[in-house]
Design an enzyme around this catalytic site. Structure first.
Site, PDB file in Angstrom:
ATOM      1  CE1 TYR A  73      -3.041  -3.044   0.731  1.00  0.00           C
ATOM      2  CE2 TYR A  73      -3.141  -2.426   3.041  1.00  0.00           C
ATOM      3  CZ  TYR A  73      -3.497  -3.274   2.020  1.00  0.00           C
ATOM      4  OH  TYR A  73      -4.325  -4.336   2.282  1.00  0.00           O
ATOM      5  CG  HIS A 129      -0.666  -8.369   0.799  1.00  0.00           C
ATOM      6  ND1 HIS A 129      -0.406  -7.036   0.929  1.00  0.00           N
ATOM      7  CD2 HIS A 129      -2.003  -8.439   0.551  1.00  0.00           C
ATOM      8  CE1 HIS A 129      -1.515  -6.337   0.778  1.00  0.00           C
ATOM      9  NE2 HIS A 129      -2.502  -7.173   0.535  1.00  0.00           N
ATOM     10  CB  THR A 268     -14.475  -1.419   7.544  1.00  0.00           C
ATOM     11  OG1 THR A 268     -15.246  -0.573   6.702  1.00  0.00           O
ATOM     12  CG2 THR A 268     -14.621  -0.960   8.980  1.00  0.00           C
ATOM     13  NE  ARG A 275     -20.933   6.481   5.292  1.00  0.00           N
ATOM     14  CZ  ARG A 275     -20.768   6.600   3.987  1.00  0.00           C
ATOM     15  NH1 ARG A 275     -19.554   6.555   3.464  1.00  0.00           N
ATOM     16  NH2 ARG A 275     -21.797   6.772   3.197  1.00  0.00           N
TER      17      ARG A 275
HETATM   18  P1  NDP Z   1     -14.890  -1.671   3.042  1.00  0.00           P
HETATM   19  O1  NDP Z   1     -15.571  -2.710   2.214  1.00  0.00           O
HETATM   20  O2  NDP Z   1     -15.330  -1.549   4.445  1.00  0.00           O
HETATM   21  O3  NDP Z   1     -15.054  -0.297   2.294  1.00  0.00           O
HETATM   22  C1  NDP Z   1     -14.724   0.915   2.863  1.00  0.00           C
HETATM   23  C2  NDP Z   1     -15.382   1.984   2.025  1.00  0.00           C
HETATM   24  O4  NDP Z   1     -16.766   1.930   2.312  1.00  0.00           O
HETATM   25  C3  NDP Z   1     -14.891   3.383   2.296  1.00  0.00           C
HETATM   26  O5  NDP Z   1     -14.489   3.946   1.076  1.00  0.00           O
HETATM   27  C4  NDP Z   1     -16.138   4.108   2.820  1.00  0.00           C
HETATM   28  O6  NDP Z   1     -16.284   5.385   2.252  1.00  0.00           O
HETATM   29  C5  NDP Z   1     -17.260   3.232   2.339  1.00  0.00           C
HETATM   30  N1  NDP Z   1     -18.377   3.221   3.268  1.00  0.00           N
HETATM   31  C6  NDP Z   1     -18.320   3.157   4.601  1.00  0.00           C
HETATM   32  N2  NDP Z   1     -19.570   3.160   5.107  1.00  0.00           N
HETATM   33  C7  NDP Z   1     -20.398   3.215   4.044  1.00  0.00           C
HETATM   34  C8  NDP Z   1     -21.796   3.269   3.899  1.00  0.00           C
HETATM   35  N3  NDP Z   1     -22.584   3.286   4.956  1.00  0.00           N
HETATM   36  N4  NDP Z   1     -22.309   3.322   2.645  1.00  0.00           N
HETATM   37  C9  NDP Z   1     -21.516   3.336   1.563  1.00  0.00           C
HETATM   38  N5  NDP Z   1     -20.169   3.308   1.634  1.00  0.00           N
HETATM   39  C10 NDP Z   1     -19.643   3.253   2.857  1.00  0.00           C
HETATM   40  O7  NDP Z   1     -13.369  -1.957   3.136  1.00  0.00           O
HETATM   41  P2  NDP Z   1     -12.121  -1.635   2.170  1.00  0.00           P
HETATM   42  O8  NDP Z   1     -12.365  -2.153   0.809  1.00  0.00           O
HETATM   43  O9  NDP Z   1     -11.763  -0.211   2.322  1.00  0.00           O
HETATM   44  O10 NDP Z   1     -11.008  -2.494   2.822  1.00  0.00           O
HETATM   45  C11 NDP Z   1     -10.586  -2.188   4.142  1.00  0.00           C
HETATM   46  C12 NDP Z   1      -9.133  -2.484   4.291  1.00  0.00           C
HETATM   47  O11 NDP Z   1      -8.900  -3.881   4.138  1.00  0.00           O
HETATM   48  C13 NDP Z   1      -8.168  -1.838   3.293  1.00  0.00           C
HETATM   49  O12 NDP Z   1      -7.948  -0.484   3.534  1.00  0.00           O
HETATM   50  C14 NDP Z   1      -6.948  -2.687   3.529  1.00  0.00           C
HETATM   51  O13 NDP Z   1      -6.285  -2.258   4.702  1.00  0.00           O
HETATM   52  C15 NDP Z   1      -7.564  -4.083   3.720  1.00  0.00           C
HETATM   53  N6  NDP Z   1      -7.555  -4.872   2.471  1.00  0.00           N
HETATM   54  C16 NDP Z   1      -6.770  -6.009   2.448  1.00  0.00           C
HETATM   55  C17 NDP Z   1      -6.636  -6.766   1.306  1.00  0.00           C
HETATM   56  C18 NDP Z   1      -5.757  -7.973   1.311  1.00  0.00           C
HETATM   57  O14 NDP Z   1      -5.447  -8.510   0.222  1.00  0.00           O
HETATM   58  N7  NDP Z   1      -5.330  -8.456   2.447  1.00  0.00           N
HETATM   59  C19 NDP Z   1      -7.350  -6.395   0.057  1.00  0.00           C
HETATM   60  C20 NDP Z   1      -8.210  -5.237   0.219  1.00  0.00           C
HETATM   61  C21 NDP Z   1      -8.297  -4.512   1.371  1.00  0.00           C
HETATM   62  P3  NDP Z   1     -16.348   6.723   3.155  1.00  0.00           P
HETATM   63  O15 NDP Z   1     -14.936   7.125   3.417  1.00  0.00           O
HETATM   64  O16 NDP Z   1     -17.068   7.681   2.267  1.00  0.00           O
HETATM   65  O17 NDP Z   1     -17.125   6.419   4.406  1.00  0.00           O
END
Ligand code: NDP
Length: 313
Positions: A73, A129, A268, A275
């Site tokens: 990242y 990873h 998340t 939120r």
């Molecule tokens: P989520 O599925 O929880 O998505 C987070 C997103 O959801 C944010 O952009 C947020 O936007 C939005 N969100 C939050 N609440 C709501 C809502 N009520 N309605 C609509 N949208 C909402 O998780 P991520 O995909 O961000 O993944 C989280 C973490 O997991 C990553 O940052 C990383 O650290 C890890 N990860 C690990 C991977 C791996 O291969 N090990 C791969 C992918 C991720 P807003 O800011 O507007 O609230």
């Protein structure tokens, strides 16, 4: 939030404590930020992103103490800066990072640079990873794991684990190493539209006492484009309003609580304080077993994978 209001269904309850508190939901630093940095002009890529530092500070100041980052990242500097500015003691935080096996750098070298970038002496959790690197590097899962064990023995890592591992991947580690050094976490994609990232992985990890972490748990809320779901419409949309009404919780709280009750510790992110607070409040209510089963059933009528599509499907 205290240990007392973590109920019996919560997966991390018996995993470990962070300064006497159970390990709770983590705030991520991946996906969006990684691509944002990659999209920058080359001379600006090493500059920390102020927006991410601010978002992390918002999370830390509102009760998060679990941060999820990774070498790939490139967000270690932002994590280090936010931790410094928060004034929170290192031992009161849980920091996870992940080895990027696609770079021509061994796990031992990666751990050294990760600690330096994070400005810390130790990691709470270190994961491989993904297991899909062996075609590209002359370096195996076993070779990486051996070095990760060594770093654990040296006190540089408290807990060791993996991410995106399937049963055959995990079994290689079980075969080659002593139980003392088996992985204790598998961080995988989980939401109602992807209830098993790979065949049988959920039950297998539970039986083996491997804590499951769920990344992308809110996928059904914002990753499904109209037209991708079946012709009747995105199936969860049909039940979320009623569940939201019944529990007086938001859609995202219902889905995060669902992940927790399925035995996953969600990772998340949110840039919005409301939120963030709502997310941490998922420990304060419980879905009935029937409603968890309903989400399972509705979710299983539609398949959607956000990450590593070519490696799994
Ligand atoms: P989520 O599925 O929880 O998505 C987070 C997103 O959801 C944010 O952009 C947020 O936007 C939005 N969100 C939050 N609440 C709501 C809502 N009520 N309605 C609509 N949208 C909402 O998780 P991520 O995909 O961000 O993944 C989280 C973490 O997991 C990553 O940052 C990383 O650290 C890890 N990860 C690990 C991977 C791996 O291969 N090990 C791969 C992918 C991720 P807003 O800011 O507007 O609230």
């Amino acid at each position: 939030m205290t240990k007392d209001n973590i109920d019996s269904v919560d997966s991390a309850k018996n995993f470990c404590t962070v300064s006497g508190r159970p390990l709770v939901i983590g705030t991520g630093t991946g996906t969006k930020w990684q691509w944002l940095k990659k999209g920058r002009p080359i001379e600006e890529r090493n500059k920390p992103i102020q927006e991410l530092i601010d978002q992390l500070l918002l999370a830390l100041n509102n009760g998060y103490y679990h941060i999820d980052t990774a070498e790939i990242y490139t967000t270690h500097p932002e994590v280090a800066e936010a931790v410094k500015q928060s004034g929170i003691k290192r031992e009161d935080l849980w920091i996870t990072s992940k080895y990027n096996p696609y770079r021509q750098v061994t796990a031992a070298e990666a751990i050294k640079s990760t600690l330096a970038e994070l400005q810390t002496d130790y990691l709470d959790l270190y994961l491989i990873h993904a297991p899909f690197f062996e075609d590209e590097a002359s370096y195996s899962i076993e070779m990486a794991w051996k070095e990760i064990i060594e770093a654990k023995k040296q006190g540089k890592i408290r807990y060791i684990g993996v991410s995106n591992f399937s049963i055959p991947n995990l079994e290689r580690i079980f075969k080659a190493f002593e139980p003392e050094f088996y992985p204790v976490v598998n961080q995988i994609e989980f939401h109602a539209y992807l209830q098993n990232q790979s065949a049988g992985i959920t039950d297998y990890c539970k039986k083996r006492n491997i804590l499951l972490e769920a990344y992308a748990p809110l996928t059904p809320l914002f990753r499904i484009q109209s037209g991708e779901a079946d012709t009747e419409g995105d199936p969860l949309r049909k039940i979320l309003p009623a569940l939201s009404d019944k529990y007086q919780k938001t859609d995202s709280q219902i889905l995060l609580r669902y992940a927790l009750q399925k035995g996953y510790l969600p990772i998340t992110t949110s840039s919005k304080v409301q939120r963030i607070r709502e997310t941490l409040a998922i420990y304060e209510f419980e879905l009935s077993a029937d409603d968890v089963a309903l989400i399972d059933k509705q979710g299983s009528t539609f398949h959607f994978r956000s990450f590593f599509n070519s490696n799994f499907d």
